[in-house]
Motif scaffolding. Structure first.
Motif, short mmCIF file in Angstrom:
data_model
loop_
_atom_site.label_atom_id
_atom_site.label_comp_id
_atom_site.label_asym_id
_atom_site.label_seq_id
_atom_site.Cartn_x
_atom_site.Cartn_y
_atom_site.Cartn_z
N THR A 1 49.91 111.87 32.34
CA THR A 1 50.50 113.19 32.11
C THR A 1 51.60 113.10 31.07
O THR A 1 52.39 112.15 31.06
N GLY B 1 41.21 114.02 29.19
CA GLY B 1 41.77 113.35 30.36
C GLY B 1 43.26 113.24 30.40
O GLY B 1 43.82 112.67 31.35
N ASN C 1 51.48 101.69 30.82
CA ASN C 1 50.08 101.60 31.25
C ASN C 1 49.84 100.32 32.05
O ASN C 1 49.13 100.33 33.06
N ALA D 1 44.59 107.74 28.94
CA ALA D 1 43.59 108.74 29.33
C ALA D 1 42.23 108.09 29.55
O ALA D 1 41.50 108.43 30.49
N LYS E 1 42.49 106.27 32.82
CA LYS E 1 42.89 107.11 33.96
C LYS E 1 44.07 106.50 34.72
O LYS E 1 44.14 106.56 35.95
N THR E 2 45.03 105.93 33.99
CA THR E 2 46.20 105.36 34.64
C THR E 2 47.17 106.46 35.03
O THR E 2 47.28 107.48 34.36
N ARG E 3 47.91 106.24 36.10
CA ARG E 3 48.94 107.19 36.51
C ARG E 3 50.21 106.88 35.73
O ARG E 3 51.21 106.39 36.26
N ASP F 1 46.69 115.19 30.82
CA ASP F 1 47.30 116.46 31.17
C ASP F 1 48.61 116.63 30.42
O ASP F 1 49.43 115.69 30.36
N ARG G 1 48.68 113.09 40.39
CA ARG G 1 47.44 112.95 39.62
C ARG G 1 47.03 111.50 39.46
O ARG G 1 47.85 110.62 39.21
N ASP G 2 45.73 111.24 39.57
CA ASP G 2 45.17 109.94 39.23
C ASP G 2 44.77 109.96 37.76
O ASP G 2 43.59 109.97 37.40
N GLY G 3 45.74 109.96 36.91
CA GLY G 3 45.53 110.04 35.48
C GLY G 3 46.87 110.26 34.81
O GLY G 3 47.89 110.52 35.47
#
Length: 687
Positions: free
Chosen positions: A525, A499, A431, A461, A464-466, A501, A521-523
Motif C-alpha cells: 500500500t 496489485g 520488502n 506488488a 504481494k508483500t505487506r 493499493d 491487506r495482504d499486499g
C-alpha cells in the motif's frame, strides 16, 4: 557411486556440482531460452553453501528459523531450481523440463509464492541483495526482542548470491552501506566475480575495487577465494560465521565453467549452449547421462530432507521449552511470524476511527498519519517504521518510538530506523522485512521521490508483500520548494501498478482508515499525504464504515424539497486536498439549479474491486461526472468518460506559496463549478 564416478574417481562435491550444471544446461536448452553461464560458474559455490552450511527443511519451506537464501542474480534461476529439486523440495523434474513455460513453477526468474523454497522474487539486479538486508535486519531485531538466556529461538542467517550486475546497480551501494552501518553480522554475500556481463568483459565499464568498497562500508571481506574449490568456499563461509559484521566473499569463477568453447565468454551468459556444445560439455565433465537424468547416488548426496527435518524438530523442541518458560512471548512470536493481527484488532480500528472523528481536527494528513501511527504502535508491537532522512517532514516517527542503531557490541533493537538518503534501498529492504515475517514495516519519503523507489514498489506488488510506503508532500500544495518536489504525475502512475493499493485521504478520519486498510491487506500500500492542513469533514457513521470500500458518497444530492428547483445533476469525484474544493462548490451549484453529489475516492484500486452494485450506487450510470485532483487529468477519464470533466494539472508546478499555486493552476472552487456547468450543459444537449 555411479560407474562413471568409479572409473575416474570424481569427488562427491564435483558430482554434486556437475548435476547442477547439467540440469541448468538441459532446462535452458529445452526452453531454447535462459542463462546457463551463472549456474555453470556458481555450481561449486552452491555445493559449499547448501551442503555444508544452509539450515533449511525442504519438507517445510516456511519453518521460521530456517536460513534465508537469496539469488540476487536471478537470471541464473536454473541454479536455484536445480538446488530445490535435488535437495528435496516439491519441485519435480517435470517442472524443470517446463522451464520458462506458461504456468510452470520454474519461471524465467525466481518468483516468491510460485516455487516452494524461493524466498523473494529476483531479476531486477541488486534488489535481491537489498531484500536480504531487510531479512537480516528482521532476524536481528526479532532475536533481540524474543530470545532469552538459554533460549535462542531466533538464530538464522541470510545468504546471498550476487554477480557483477548486482554490484553495478546503485541499489547495492544503498543496501550494503546500510547493512555495514547496522553491523548485520548474519548477512553473507557470495560474489560471483567472473568478469563477464551481457556486453562482454566488464573491465571496460566496471573497474571498481569491490572488496575495498565493501570494506569501506564496514563489511568483513574475504578476498580472492577460488569459487571452484568447494573446500575454499567452505572455509570462507566458516570465516563469515565468526565475523561481527556482514561478510562479502569474493569468489573468482569462470562463467560457463565446463563448456569447452564458451566458458569465460559472454556468449554463455544468456543463451542456450546448443546441441554440439552441450555434447562436448557432457564429455568434458564425464557426464554420460541423458538430459535431466540424475543418478540415484548423486541424488542421495544432495537430499536434505532428513537433515532438514531433524534440524526443525530440534528447533521445535527448543521452542516448546521456551513456551514453557515464556508462554506470552511464544504465542506472540507465533502470531507475528504467521502474519496474523491481534485478536483485538477490529476494536482498535473502530476506536481509532471514532476518536479521529470526535477530535475533528484540521491538520495536514501527514500529521494525521503520525497520530494514527502512535495509536497503531500501541496495538501492534510488530510495527517497524522509518524514513529516508525525512523523519521530521514525513512525520513517520512517534513519541514512543525507539531508534534502531548499532554500537561497538552490534545492532541495538528498536522500532524506528533512519534509513538515510536511500529511498530505493529502503523500499527494497522493507520488502525483505515483509517477506521474512515478524514485522509490519513502513518507510517514508516525499511522493516525488517515489520515482527512486518505483521498481521496489513494483516488486512489492508482484510479490504481494505487506509493505507500506508513506509518501508525503503529495502535490503542488507543498509550495515553495517548486516543481522538482511537487508531484503531478506520481499518484496516477502509482495507481497503474497492478496489485498496489494507493490511498490519498482527505482528512484525519480517512487517514486512519487508509492505515487500517494497509495493515489488514495482504499486499503493498502507498499512502499519499499532504504537507498543508486540510479541513476536517463531518460525516455519519455509515459513511465512516463505507470508507473501506475506497469511495463513498460524502454529500448527496439535495432532496426534492430544496428551495431552488434542480434542473440537472452532477457527480463530483475528488481525493485528498481537493475534496474541500468539491464540498465548497455544492452550495453555489445548487443556487444555479445544479444538484451535485460529492464522492470522496481515497483509493481508486479498492473502489475498483467492489461489486458492480456498489460502484453503480456511488457513481450512477448516466449522470455527468467531474473529477478533481491536483494531478494529471488523463487518469480520471476511466471514471468520468470522454464527456466528463476533470479539474487537474497537466504541467509541472512552480515555486510559490501553496495558495498562489492553486489559484495559478485553476485548482479552485470556481474551476469545479465551471466544469460542472459545462458537463451538465453538454448532457442536456445530448438528451
Amino acid at each position: 557411486m555411479s560407474a562413471v564416478a568409479e572409473s575416474i574417481a570424481i569427488p562427491d562435491t564435483r558430482l554434486m556440482a556437475d548435476a547442477l550444471r547439467m540440469l541448468a544446461i538441459d532446462a535452458v536448452e529445452a526452453a531454447k531460452s535462459g542463462h546457463p553461464g551463472m549456474p555453470l560458474g556458481m555450481a561449486d559455490i552452491a555445493v559449499a553453501l547448501w551442503e555444508r552450511h544452509l539450515k533449511h527443511n525442504p519438507r517445510n519451506p516456511a519453518w521460521p528459523d530456517r536460513d534465508r537464501f537469496v539469488l540476487s542474480n536471478g537470471h541464473g534461476s536454473m541454479l536455484l531450481y536445480g538446488l530445490l529439486h535435488l535437495t528435496g523440495y516439491d519441485l519435480p523434474v517435470d517442472e524443470l523440463k517446463r522451464f520458462r513455460q506458461l504456468h510452470s513453477r520454474t519461471p524465467g526468474h525466481p518468483e516468491a509464492g510460485v516455487t516452494h523454497g524461493v524466498e523473494t522474487t529476483t531479476g531486477p539486479l541488486g534488489q535481491g541483495l537489498a531484500n536480504a538486508v531487510g531479512m537480516a535486519l528482521a532476524e536481528a531485531l526479532l532475536a533481540r526482542e524474543f530470545n532469552r538466556p538459554g533460549h535462542a529461538i531466533v538464530d538464522h542467517r541470510t545468504y546471498v548470491f550476487a554477480g557483477d550486475g548486482c554490484l553495478m546497480e546503485g541499489i547495492s551501494h544503498e543496501a550494503a552501506s546500510l547493512a555495514g552501518t547496522l553491523k548485520l553480522d548474519k548477512l553473507t554475500v557470495l560474489y560471483d566475480d567472473n568478469g563477464i556481463s551481457i556486453d562482454g568483459h566488464v573491465a571496460q565499464w566496471f573497474n571498481d575495487d569491490t572488496p575495498a568498497r565493501f570494506a569501506a562500508y564496514g563489511w568483513h571481506v574475504v578476498r580472492d577465494v577460488d569459487g571452484h574449490d568447494v573446500d575454499a568456499v567452505d572455509r570462507a563461509l566458516q570465516d563469515a560465521r565468526a565475523a561481527a559484521r556482514p561478510t562479502l566473499i569474493c569468489c573468482r569463477t569462470v562463467i560457463g565453467k565446463g563448456a569447452p568453447a564458451k566458458a569465460g565468454t559472454h556468449d554463455v551468459h544468456g543463451a542456450p549452449l546448443g546441441a554440439e556444445e552441450i555434447a562436448n560439455t557432457r564429455r568434458a565433465l564425464g557426464w554420460p547421462h541423458p538430459p535431466f537424468a540424475i543418478p540415484a547416488d548423486v541424488r542421495a548426496l544432495w537430499d536434505a530432507s532428513e537433515r532438514g527435518t531433524t534440524a526443525e524438530a530440534d528447533w521445535r523442541r527448543r521452542f516448546e521449552a521456551y513456551r514453557e518458560h515464556y508462554p506470552h512471548e511464544a504465542a506472540e512470536f507465533e502470531r507475528r511470524t504467521q502474519g496474523a493481527l491481534p485478536a483485538h484488532w477490529r476494536d482498535t480500528v473502530r476506536a481509532m476511527l471514532r476518536d479521529a472523528d470526535s477530535a475533528a481536527q484540521t491538520v495536514a494528513t501527514r500529521k494525521a498519519s503520525q497520530q494514527t501511527i502512535a495509536v497503531l504502535a500501541r496495538a501492534l508491537p510488530e510495527l517497524l517504521g522509518g524514513s529516508a532522512d525525512l523523519t521530521g517532514s514525513n512525520l513517520t516517527s512517534w513519541p514512543a518510538a525507539v531508534d534502531i542503531h548499532a554500537d561497538s557490541t552490534g545492532l541495538q533493537g528498536g522500532n524506528y530506523l533512519h534509513y538515510g538518503v536511500r529511498e530505493f534501498g529502503m523500499s527494497a529492504a522493507i520488502n525483505g522485512i515483509a517477506l521474512h515475517r515478524g514485522h509490519l514495516a513502513f518507510g517514508g519519503t516525499f511522493l516525488t521521490f517515489s520515482d527512486y523507489s518505483r521498481n521496489a514498489l513494483r516488486m512489492a506488488a508482484l510479490m504481494k508483500t505487506r509493505s507500506i510506503f508513506v509518501f508525503t508532500h503529495d502535490s503542488i500544495g507543498l509550495g515553495e520548494d517548486g516543481p522538482t518536489h511537487q508531484s503531478v504525475e506520481h499518484a496516477a502512475s502509482l495507481r497503474l501498478i497492478p496489485g498496489l493499493d494507493v490511498w490519498r485521504p482527505c482528512d484525519t478520519v480517512e487517514t486512519a482508515r487508509a492505515w487500517a486498510s494497509a495493515i489488514e491487506r495482504d499486499g503493498p500500500t502507498c499512502l499519499l499525504l499532504s504537507r498543508q492542513n486540510l479541513p476536517f469533514v463531518t460525516r455519519g457513521s455509515d459513511q465512516i464504515d463505507a470508507m473501506e470500500r475506497g469511495a463513498y458518497v460524502l454529500r448527496d444530492w439535495p432532496d426534492a424539497s430544496a428551495a431552488t428547483p434542480m434542473r440537472s445533476r452532477v457527480v463530483l469525484i475528488a481525493t485528498g486536498s481537493e475534496v474541500a474544493l468539491a464540498l465548497d462548490a455544492l452550495a453555489p451549484l445548487a443556487d444555479a439549479g445544479i444538484a451535485a453529489r460529492v464522492v470522496s475516492m481515497p483509493s481508486t484500486s479498492v473502489f475498483d474491486r467492489q461489486p458492480e452494485t456498489w460502484r453503480d450506487a456511488v457513481l450512477p450510470p448516466g449522470v455527468p461526472r467531474v473529477a478533481i485532483e491536483a494531478g494529471v487529468r488523463a487518469f480520471w477519464r476511466q471514471y468520468v468518460g470522454l464527456e466528463g470533466g476533470v479539474v487537474g494539472i497537466d504541467t509541472f508546478g512552480e515555486s510559490a506559496p501553496a495558495a498562489a499555486l492553486f489559484e495559478h493552476f485553476r485548482l479552485t472552487t470556481q474551476a469545479v463549478m465551471d466544469e460542472a456547468r459545462r458537463v451538465t450543459a453538454c448532457a442536456s444537449r445530448v438528451i
